[in-house]
Write a protein that holds these residues in place. Structure first.
Motif, PDB file in Angstrom:
ATOM      1  N   THR A  51       0.843  -1.206   0.000  1.00  0.00           N
ATOM      2  CA  THR A  51       0.000   0.000   0.000  1.00  0.00           C
ATOM      3  C   THR A  51       0.867   1.241   0.000  1.00  0.00           C
ATOM      4  O   THR A  51       0.629   2.190  -0.758  1.00  0.00           O
ATOM      5  CB  THR A  51      -0.930   0.018   1.225  1.00  0.00           C
ATOM      6  OG1 THR A  51      -1.744  -1.151   1.249  1.00  0.00           O
ATOM      7  CG2 THR A  51      -1.839   1.245   1.199  1.00  0.00           C
ATOM      8  N   LEU A  67       1.033   4.207  -2.888  1.00  0.00           N
ATOM      9  CA  LEU A  67       0.751   5.608  -2.585  1.00  0.00           C
ATOM     10  C   LEU A  67       1.939   6.506  -2.909  1.00  0.00           C
ATOM     11  O   LEU A  67       1.756   7.642  -3.372  1.00  0.00           O
ATOM     12  CB  LEU A  67       0.373   5.744  -1.107  1.00  0.00           C
ATOM     13  CG  LEU A  67      -0.987   5.152  -0.734  1.00  0.00           C
ATOM     14  CD1 LEU A  67      -1.193   5.186   0.776  1.00  0.00           C
ATOM     15  CD2 LEU A  67      -2.120   5.891  -1.432  1.00  0.00           C
ATOM     16  N   HIS A  80       1.702   9.596  -5.470  1.00  0.00           N
ATOM     17  CA  HIS A  80       2.083  10.958  -5.113  1.00  0.00           C
ATOM     18  C   HIS A  80       3.136  11.495  -6.083  1.00  0.00           C
ATOM     19  O   HIS A  80       3.102  12.672  -6.461  1.00  0.00           O
ATOM     20  CB  HIS A  80       2.596  11.000  -3.675  1.00  0.00           C
ATOM     21  CG  HIS A  80       2.423  12.329  -3.025  1.00  0.00           C
ATOM     22  ND1 HIS A  80       3.319  13.362  -3.178  1.00  0.00           N
ATOM     23  CD2 HIS A  80       1.439  12.808  -2.220  1.00  0.00           C
ATOM     24  CE1 HIS A  80       2.914  14.411  -2.493  1.00  0.00           C
ATOM     25  NE2 HIS A  80       1.774  14.101  -1.904  1.00  0.00           N
ATOM     26  N   LEU A 117      -3.631  11.794  -4.147  1.00  0.00           N
ATOM     27  CA  LEU A 117      -4.744  10.878  -3.996  1.00  0.00           C
ATOM     28  C   LEU A 117      -5.737  11.097  -5.130  1.00  0.00           C
ATOM     29  O   LEU A 117      -6.944  10.966  -4.971  1.00  0.00           O
ATOM     30  CB  LEU A 117      -5.436  11.073  -2.640  1.00  0.00           C
ATOM     31  CG  LEU A 117      -4.550  10.866  -1.412  1.00  0.00           C
ATOM     32  CD1 LEU A 117      -5.379  10.879  -0.145  1.00  0.00           C
ATOM     33  CD2 LEU A 117      -3.767   9.578  -1.495  1.00  0.00           C
ATOM     34  N   ALA A 168      -4.505   7.119  -8.335  1.00  0.00           N
ATOM     35  CA  ALA A 168      -4.169   6.392  -7.111  1.00  0.00           C
ATOM     36  C   ALA A 168      -4.781   4.998  -7.035  1.00  0.00           C
ATOM     37  O   ALA A 168      -4.071   4.030  -6.723  1.00  0.00           O
ATOM     38  CB  ALA A 168      -4.541   7.218  -5.885  1.00  0.00           C
ATOM     39  N   VAL A 190      -2.375   1.739  -6.680  1.00  0.00           N
ATOM     40  CA  VAL A 190      -2.473   0.869  -5.507  1.00  0.00           C
ATOM     41  C   VAL A 190      -2.825  -0.545  -5.946  1.00  0.00           C
ATOM     42  O   VAL A 190      -2.257  -1.529  -5.459  1.00  0.00           O
ATOM     43  CB  VAL A 190      -3.500   1.423  -4.501  1.00  0.00           C
ATOM     44  CG1 VAL A 190      -3.777   0.405  -3.393  1.00  0.00           C
ATOM     45  CG2 VAL A 190      -2.992   2.730  -3.883  1.00  0.00           C
ATOM     46  N   PHE A 206      -3.153   4.994   4.009  1.00  0.00           N
ATOM     47  CA  PHE A 206      -3.986   6.009   3.366  1.00  0.00           C
ATOM     48  C   PHE A 206      -4.159   7.237   4.257  1.00  0.00           C
ATOM     49  O   PHE A 206      -4.388   8.337   3.759  1.00  0.00           O
ATOM     50  CB  PHE A 206      -5.352   5.426   3.021  1.00  0.00           C
ATOM     51  CG  PHE A 206      -5.314   4.362   1.959  1.00  0.00           C
ATOM     52  CD1 PHE A 206      -5.139   4.688   0.633  1.00  0.00           C
ATOM     53  CD2 PHE A 206      -5.443   3.021   2.299  1.00  0.00           C
ATOM     54  CE1 PHE A 206      -5.096   3.701  -0.357  1.00  0.00           C
ATOM     55  CE2 PHE A 206      -5.404   2.027   1.329  1.00  0.00           C
ATOM     56  CZ  PHE A 206      -5.229   2.368  -0.002  1.00  0.00           C
ATOM     57  N   THR A 249      -0.794  10.283   4.328  1.00  0.00           N
ATOM     58  CA  THR A 249      -0.320  11.044   3.174  1.00  0.00           C
ATOM     59  C   THR A 249      -0.446  12.550   3.330  1.00  0.00           C
ATOM     60  O   THR A 249      -0.019  13.289   2.444  1.00  0.00           O
ATOM     61  CB  THR A 249      -1.091  10.633   1.912  1.00  0.00           C
ATOM     62  OG1 THR A 249      -2.479  10.981   2.085  1.00  0.00           O
ATOM     63  CG2 THR A 249      -0.958   9.139   1.661  1.00  0.00           C
TER      64      THR A 249
END
Length: 364
Positions: free
Chosen positions: A77, A81, A85, A93, A97, A101, A182, A185
Protein backbone atom coordinates in the motif's frame (compact mmCIF):
# COMPACT_ATOMS: atom_id res chain seq x y z
CA UNK A 1 13.86 36.30 18.12
CA UNK A 2 10.99 34.58 16.35
CA UNK A 3 12.23 31.86 14.00
CA UNK A 4 9.14 30.16 12.54
CA UNK A 5 11.19 27.73 10.46
CA UNK A 6 12.34 26.05 13.67
CA UNK A 7 8.76 25.22 14.65
CA UNK A 8 8.16 24.07 11.09
CA UNK A 9 11.14 21.72 11.27
CA UNK A 10 9.90 20.41 14.62
CA UNK A 11 6.46 19.75 13.11
CA UNK A 12 8.11 17.91 10.23
CA UNK A 13 10.05 15.73 12.65
CA UNK A 14 6.83 14.85 14.50
CA UNK A 15 5.14 13.98 11.22
CA UNK A 16 7.99 11.70 10.17
CA UNK A 17 8.05 10.04 13.59
CA UNK A 18 4.31 9.35 13.44
CA UNK A 19 4.47 7.94 9.92
CA UNK A 20 7.33 5.68 10.92
CA UNK A 21 5.57 4.82 14.18
CA UNK A 22 2.39 3.83 12.36
CA UNK A 23 4.12 1.50 9.91
CA UNK A 24 6.63 0.05 12.38
CA UNK A 25 3.99 -0.19 15.10
CA UNK A 26 1.77 -2.18 12.77
CA UNK A 27 4.64 -4.51 11.91
CA UNK A 28 5.44 -4.99 15.61
CA UNK A 29 1.83 -5.81 16.50
CA UNK A 30 1.74 -8.19 13.56
CA UNK A 31 4.94 -9.94 14.70
CA UNK A 32 3.59 -10.24 18.25
CA UNK A 33 0.35 -11.78 17.07
CA UNK A 34 1.46 -13.96 14.16
CA UNK A 35 2.74 -16.93 16.26
CA UNK A 36 -0.53 -17.11 18.24
CA UNK A 37 -2.97 -16.48 15.40
CA UNK A 38 -5.53 -19.32 15.20
CA UNK A 39 -4.85 -20.25 18.86
CA UNK A 40 -7.55 -20.04 21.50
CA UNK A 41 -6.98 -17.92 24.57
CA UNK A 42 -6.85 -21.15 26.59
CA UNK A 43 -4.07 -22.52 24.38
CA UNK A 44 -2.12 -19.24 24.42
CA UNK A 45 -2.15 -19.26 28.21
CA UNK A 46 -1.29 -22.94 28.32
CA UNK A 47 1.70 -22.46 26.02
CA UNK A 48 3.00 -19.11 27.32
CA UNK A 49 1.82 -18.79 30.90
CA UNK A 50 -1.19 -17.31 32.68
CA UNK A 51 -0.55 -13.85 31.19
CA UNK A 52 -0.29 -15.26 27.69
CA UNK A 53 2.48 -14.02 25.43
CA UNK A 54 4.43 -11.31 27.24
CA UNK A 55 6.67 -10.41 24.31
CA UNK A 56 7.72 -11.71 20.93
CA UNK A 57 7.57 -15.49 20.78
CA UNK A 58 8.72 -18.00 18.19
CA UNK A 59 6.41 -19.10 15.42
CA UNK A 60 5.88 -22.68 14.24
CA UNK A 61 9.30 -22.68 12.56
CA UNK A 62 11.00 -21.42 15.72
CA UNK A 63 11.59 -17.94 14.26
CA UNK A 64 10.97 -14.79 16.34
CA UNK A 65 9.76 -11.53 14.86
CA UNK A 66 8.28 -12.66 11.56
CA UNK A 67 5.62 -10.47 10.00
CA UNK A 68 2.59 -11.78 8.15
CA UNK A 69 0.55 -10.86 5.10
CA UNK A 70 -0.78 -7.88 7.09
CA UNK A 71 2.57 -6.11 7.01
CA UNK A 72 3.35 -7.33 3.52
CA UNK A 73 0.20 -5.77 2.09
CA UNK A 74 0.64 -2.61 4.17
CA UNK A 75 4.08 -2.12 2.63
CA UNK A 76 2.69 -2.58 -0.86
CA UNK A 77 0.00 0.00 0.00
CA UNK A 78 2.79 2.40 0.92
CA UNK A 79 4.56 1.71 -2.36
CA UNK A 80 1.41 2.32 -4.37
CA UNK A 81 0.75 5.61 -2.58
CA UNK A 82 4.32 6.82 -3.05
CA UNK A 83 4.02 6.15 -6.79
CA UNK A 84 0.66 7.94 -6.89
CA UNK A 85 2.08 10.96 -5.11
CA UNK A 86 5.07 11.10 -7.45
CA UNK A 87 2.72 10.97 -10.42
CA UNK A 88 0.15 13.49 -9.21
CA UNK A 89 2.23 15.71 -6.91
CA UNK A 90 0.15 17.51 -4.33
CA UNK A 91 -2.89 15.71 -5.72
CA UNK A 92 -1.35 12.40 -4.77
CA UNK A 93 -4.74 10.88 -4.00
CA UNK A 94 -6.06 11.75 -7.45
CA UNK A 95 -7.48 9.67 -10.26
CA UNK A 96 -4.37 7.52 -10.74
CA UNK A 97 -4.17 6.39 -7.11
CA UNK A 98 -6.62 3.44 -7.18
CA UNK A 99 -4.94 1.98 -10.25
CA UNK A 100 -1.43 2.40 -8.83
CA UNK A 101 -2.47 0.87 -5.51
CA UNK A 102 -4.09 -2.01 -7.43
CA UNK A 103 -0.85 -2.46 -9.38
CA UNK A 104 1.08 -2.59 -6.10
CA UNK A 105 -1.29 -5.25 -4.75
CA UNK A 106 -0.85 -7.23 -7.96
CA UNK A 107 2.88 -7.15 -7.27
CA UNK A 108 2.15 -8.52 -3.80
CA UNK A 109 0.06 -11.27 -5.39
CA UNK A 110 3.14 -12.30 -7.41
CA UNK A 111 5.07 -12.74 -4.18
CA UNK A 112 2.41 -15.21 -3.06
CA UNK A 113 2.53 -17.18 -6.31
CA UNK A 114 6.22 -17.22 -7.23
CA UNK A 115 9.28 -18.59 -5.44
CA UNK A 116 11.27 -15.40 -5.91
CA UNK A 117 11.77 -12.39 -8.17
CA UNK A 118 12.87 -12.94 -11.74
CA UNK A 119 13.73 -10.81 -14.76
CA UNK A 120 10.09 -10.72 -15.86
CA UNK A 121 8.77 -9.73 -12.45
CA UNK A 122 10.40 -6.42 -11.68
CA UNK A 123 7.23 -4.33 -11.52
CA UNK A 124 6.77 -0.95 -13.18
CA UNK A 125 9.76 0.60 -11.40
CA UNK A 126 11.31 -2.26 -9.49
CA UNK A 127 10.55 -1.87 -5.80
CA UNK A 128 9.22 -4.37 -3.31
CA UNK A 129 8.42 -7.05 -5.88
CA UNK A 130 12.17 -7.46 -6.40
CA UNK A 131 12.86 -8.24 -2.71
CA UNK A 132 13.32 -11.93 -1.90
CA UNK A 133 12.18 -11.71 1.73
CA UNK A 134 8.63 -10.83 0.65
CA UNK A 135 8.24 -14.06 -1.32
CA UNK A 136 6.69 -15.87 1.63
CA UNK A 137 3.11 -16.97 2.22
CA UNK A 138 2.11 -16.01 5.72
CA UNK A 139 -1.53 -17.09 5.80
CA UNK A 140 -2.81 -14.64 3.16
CA UNK A 141 -6.55 -14.04 3.09
CA UNK A 142 -8.54 -15.95 0.49
CA UNK A 143 -10.54 -12.87 -0.51
CA UNK A 144 -7.35 -10.89 -1.06
CA UNK A 145 -5.99 -13.62 -3.34
CA UNK A 146 -9.18 -14.21 -5.30
CA UNK A 147 -10.08 -10.54 -5.43
CA UNK A 148 -6.79 -9.53 -6.99
CA UNK A 149 -7.27 -12.16 -9.66
CA UNK A 150 -10.33 -10.15 -10.79
CA UNK A 151 -8.15 -7.15 -11.64
CA UNK A 152 -10.79 -4.60 -10.60
CA UNK A 153 -9.90 -0.89 -10.41
CA UNK A 154 -12.52 1.20 -8.57
CA UNK A 155 -13.36 4.60 -9.98
CA UNK A 156 -12.17 7.48 -7.77
CA UNK A 157 -15.65 9.01 -7.97
CA UNK A 158 -17.56 5.77 -7.42
CA UNK A 159 -20.41 6.04 -4.95
CA UNK A 160 -19.85 4.37 -1.61
CA UNK A 161 -22.69 2.37 -0.15
CA UNK A 162 -23.72 -0.47 -2.49
CA UNK A 163 -21.71 -3.70 -2.48
CA UNK A 164 -18.71 -3.72 -4.74
CA UNK A 165 -18.46 -6.08 -7.72
CA UNK A 166 -15.61 -8.23 -6.30
CA UNK A 167 -16.35 -10.65 -3.44
CA UNK A 168 -19.49 -8.67 -2.73
CA UNK A 169 -20.33 -10.71 0.36
CA UNK A 170 -16.87 -10.56 1.94
CA UNK A 171 -15.98 -8.23 4.80
CA UNK A 172 -12.82 -10.01 5.96
CA UNK A 173 -10.20 -8.05 7.84
CA UNK A 174 -7.92 -8.12 4.79
CA UNK A 175 -9.43 -4.75 3.91
CA UNK A 176 -8.58 -2.92 7.09
CA UNK A 177 -5.25 -4.50 8.04
CA UNK A 178 -3.54 -2.93 4.98
CA UNK A 179 -5.18 0.49 5.04
CA UNK A 180 -3.38 2.63 7.64
CA UNK A 181 -1.05 4.23 5.03
CA UNK A 182 -3.99 6.01 3.37
CA UNK A 183 -4.18 8.18 6.49
CA UNK A 184 -0.48 9.06 6.41
CA UNK A 185 -0.32 11.04 3.17
CA UNK A 186 -1.28 14.45 4.58
CA UNK A 187 -4.65 14.36 2.82
CA UNK A 188 -7.81 15.23 4.70
CA UNK A 189 -9.44 12.51 6.75
CA UNK A 190 -12.39 12.56 4.35
CA UNK A 191 -10.12 12.02 1.31
CA UNK A 192 -8.17 9.28 3.10
CA UNK A 193 -11.43 7.59 4.07
CA UNK A 194 -12.72 7.64 0.50
CA UNK A 195 -9.57 6.32 -1.14
CA UNK A 196 -9.05 3.59 1.46
CA UNK A 197 -12.65 2.44 1.10
CA UNK A 198 -12.47 2.38 -2.69
CA UNK A 199 -9.15 0.54 -2.71
CA UNK A 200 -10.57 -2.01 -0.28
CA UNK A 201 -13.15 -2.75 -2.98
CA UNK A 202 -10.34 -4.10 -5.15
CA UNK A 203 -10.70 -7.34 -3.15
CA UNK A 204 -13.75 -7.04 -0.87
CA UNK A 205 -17.17 -5.77 -1.87
CA UNK A 206 -19.11 -5.82 1.41
CA UNK A 207 -19.71 -2.25 2.66
CA UNK A 208 -18.67 -3.13 6.22
CA UNK A 209 -15.34 -4.39 4.93
CA UNK A 210 -14.51 -1.26 2.98
CA UNK A 211 -15.99 1.17 5.52
CA UNK A 212 -13.74 -0.32 8.21
CA UNK A 213 -10.76 0.35 5.95
CA UNK A 214 -11.93 3.92 5.41
CA UNK A 215 -12.52 4.43 9.13
CA UNK A 216 -8.98 3.31 10.00
CA UNK A 217 -7.52 5.68 7.41
CA UNK A 218 -9.58 8.54 8.84
CA UNK A 219 -8.53 7.69 12.40
CA UNK A 220 -4.87 7.70 11.39
CA UNK A 221 -5.27 11.02 9.54
CA UNK A 222 -6.83 12.61 12.63
CA UNK A 223 -4.06 11.20 14.85
CA UNK A 224 -1.44 12.78 12.59
CA UNK A 225 -3.22 16.09 13.11
CA UNK A 226 -2.77 15.75 16.87
CA UNK A 227 -6.07 14.23 18.00
CA UNK A 228 -6.26 11.77 20.86
CA UNK A 229 -7.23 8.21 20.01
CA UNK A 230 -10.72 8.73 21.39
CA UNK A 231 -11.11 12.03 19.54
CA UNK A 232 -9.92 10.49 16.27
CA UNK A 233 -12.40 7.63 16.60
CA UNK A 234 -15.28 9.99 17.38
CA UNK A 235 -14.47 12.07 14.31
CA UNK A 236 -14.28 8.95 12.17
CA UNK A 237 -17.69 7.92 13.46
CA UNK A 238 -19.17 11.23 12.32
CA UNK A 239 -17.65 10.65 8.89
CA UNK A 240 -18.99 7.09 8.76
CA UNK A 241 -22.47 8.29 9.57
CA UNK A 242 -22.69 10.12 6.23
CA UNK A 243 -22.61 6.88 4.26
CA UNK A 244 -25.41 4.36 3.70
CA UNK A 245 -24.70 0.94 5.12
CA UNK A 246 -22.31 2.16 7.81
CA UNK A 247 -24.22 0.64 10.72
CA UNK A 248 -22.13 -2.48 11.40
CA UNK A 249 -18.85 -0.56 11.38
CA UNK A 250 -20.31 2.21 13.52
CA UNK A 251 -21.75 -0.25 16.04
CA UNK A 252 -18.41 -2.05 16.38
CA UNK A 253 -16.49 1.18 17.03
CA UNK A 254 -19.09 2.41 19.51
CA UNK A 255 -18.85 -0.91 21.35
CA UNK A 256 -15.07 -0.50 21.56
CA UNK A 257 -15.42 3.00 23.02
CA UNK A 258 -18.01 1.87 25.55
CA UNK A 259 -15.94 -1.12 26.63
CA UNK A 260 -12.80 0.98 27.06
CA UNK A 261 -14.73 3.41 29.27
CA UNK A 262 -15.48 0.57 31.69
CA UNK A 263 -11.81 0.22 32.64
CA UNK A 264 -10.18 -2.96 33.95
CA UNK A 265 -9.13 -4.30 30.53
CA UNK A 266 -8.91 -8.08 30.13
CA UNK A 267 -8.61 -10.62 27.34
CA UNK A 268 -12.13 -11.74 28.12
CA UNK A 269 -13.37 -8.23 27.42
CA UNK A 270 -11.47 -8.17 24.14
CA UNK A 271 -13.37 -11.27 23.10
CA UNK A 272 -16.69 -9.51 23.67
CA UNK A 273 -15.85 -7.53 20.53
CA UNK A 274 -15.39 -10.69 18.46
CA UNK A 275 -12.42 -12.61 17.14
CA UNK A 276 -11.19 -10.14 14.54
CA UNK A 277 -11.63 -12.29 11.45
CA UNK A 278 -13.98 -9.73 9.94
CA UNK A 279 -13.07 -6.12 9.35
CA UNK A 280 -15.25 -4.29 11.87
CA UNK A 281 -14.29 -6.68 14.69
CA UNK A 282 -10.57 -6.37 13.98
CA UNK A 283 -10.80 -2.57 13.94
CA UNK A 284 -12.87 -2.51 17.12
CA UNK A 285 -10.36 -4.71 18.96
CA UNK A 286 -7.45 -2.56 17.79
CA UNK A 287 -9.22 0.60 18.94
CA UNK A 288 -10.27 -0.90 22.28
CA UNK A 289 -6.77 -2.05 23.15
CA UNK A 290 -5.22 1.27 22.12
CA UNK A 291 -7.62 3.02 24.49
CA UNK A 292 -7.73 0.53 27.36
CA UNK A 293 -4.03 0.44 28.30
CA UNK A 294 -1.81 3.42 29.04
CA UNK A 295 1.51 1.79 28.11
CA UNK A 296 2.08 0.98 24.46
CA UNK A 297 3.61 -2.41 25.27
CA UNK A 298 0.64 -3.38 27.45
CA UNK A 299 -1.84 -2.30 24.78
CA UNK A 300 -0.06 -4.34 22.12
CA UNK A 301 -0.01 -7.44 24.32
CA UNK A 302 -3.71 -7.03 25.11
CA UNK A 303 -4.43 -6.82 21.38
CA UNK A 304 -2.86 -10.21 20.56
CA UNK A 305 -3.73 -12.35 23.59
CA UNK A 306 -7.20 -13.52 22.55
CA UNK A 307 -8.86 -16.24 20.53
CA UNK A 308 -8.82 -15.13 16.92
CA UNK A 309 -6.94 -13.10 14.34
CA UNK A 310 -4.20 -11.95 16.67
CA UNK A 311 -1.78 -10.64 14.05
CA UNK A 312 -4.41 -8.40 12.43
CA UNK A 313 -5.69 -6.98 15.71
CA UNK A 314 -2.12 -6.46 16.90
CA UNK A 315 -1.22 -4.75 13.64
CA UNK A 316 -4.16 -2.35 13.87
CA UNK A 317 -3.44 -1.50 17.49
CA UNK A 318 0.19 -0.83 16.53
CA UNK A 319 -0.85 1.36 13.59
CA UNK A 320 -3.04 3.47 15.85
CA UNK A 321 -0.57 3.85 18.72
CA UNK A 322 2.36 4.49 16.40
CA UNK A 323 0.43 7.23 14.59
CA UNK A 324 -0.53 8.77 17.93
CA UNK A 325 2.83 8.70 19.71
CA UNK A 326 5.48 8.16 17.03
CA UNK A 327 8.16 5.54 16.71
CA UNK A 328 9.94 6.76 19.86
CA UNK A 329 7.11 5.31 21.96
CA UNK A 330 7.43 1.80 20.58
CA UNK A 331 9.27 -0.76 22.76
CA UNK A 332 12.66 -0.62 21.08
CA UNK A 333 13.84 -4.01 22.32
CA UNK A 334 10.85 -5.55 20.54
CA UNK A 335 11.17 -3.44 17.39
CA UNK A 336 14.79 -4.58 17.09
CA UNK A 337 13.57 -8.16 16.62
CA UNK A 338 11.02 -7.45 13.88
CA UNK A 339 11.81 -8.98 10.51
CA UNK A 340 13.40 -6.47 8.10
CA UNK A 341 12.67 -3.59 10.48
CA UNK A 342 15.24 -1.38 8.72
CA UNK A 343 13.57 -1.87 5.34
CA UNK A 344 10.14 -1.23 6.85
CA UNK A 345 11.38 1.98 8.48
CA UNK A 346 13.04 3.09 5.23
CA UNK A 347 9.82 2.64 3.30
CA UNK A 348 7.92 4.62 5.94
CA UNK A 349 10.53 7.36 5.60
CA UNK A 350 10.04 7.34 1.82
CA UNK A 351 6.32 7.94 2.32
CA UNK A 352 6.95 10.72 4.83
CA UNK A 353 9.51 12.41 2.56
CA UNK A 354 7.19 12.21 -0.44
CA UNK A 355 4.08 13.44 1.36
CA UNK A 356 5.54 15.81 3.96
CA UNK A 357 3.29 18.86 4.37
CA UNK A 358 4.83 21.90 2.72
CA UNK A 359 5.19 25.18 4.61
CA UNK A 360 6.18 28.49 3.06
CA UNK A 361 8.20 29.17 6.17
CA UNK A 362 10.47 26.18 5.65
CA UNK A 363 14.04 26.98 4.67
CA UNK A 364 14.94 26.08 1.10
Amino acid sequence: MNEPWKSSLAAGAVYRSRVRGCILGGALGDALGYPVEFSSLYRIRRDHGPLGATGLVADGQNVVGRVSDDTQMTLFTVEGLVRAHRRDGLDGLGEAAPRLVRDAYRDWLRTQQEHGPGPAHTGPTGGLVTEHWLYARRAPGNACLSGLAEDHVPLPSAELGPPGPVNSGSKGCGTVMRSAPFGLTGASAESAFGLAARCAQITHGHPTGYYAAGALAAIVAHLLSGDSVEGAVLRALRLLGRHPGHEETTAALEAALDLAAQGDPTAEKVEKLGAGWVAEEALAIGVYCALARLRVADALLLSVNHSGDSDSTGSLCGNILGARYGDVALPHEWVAQVEKRDRIAALADDLAAECAPSDPGDPV
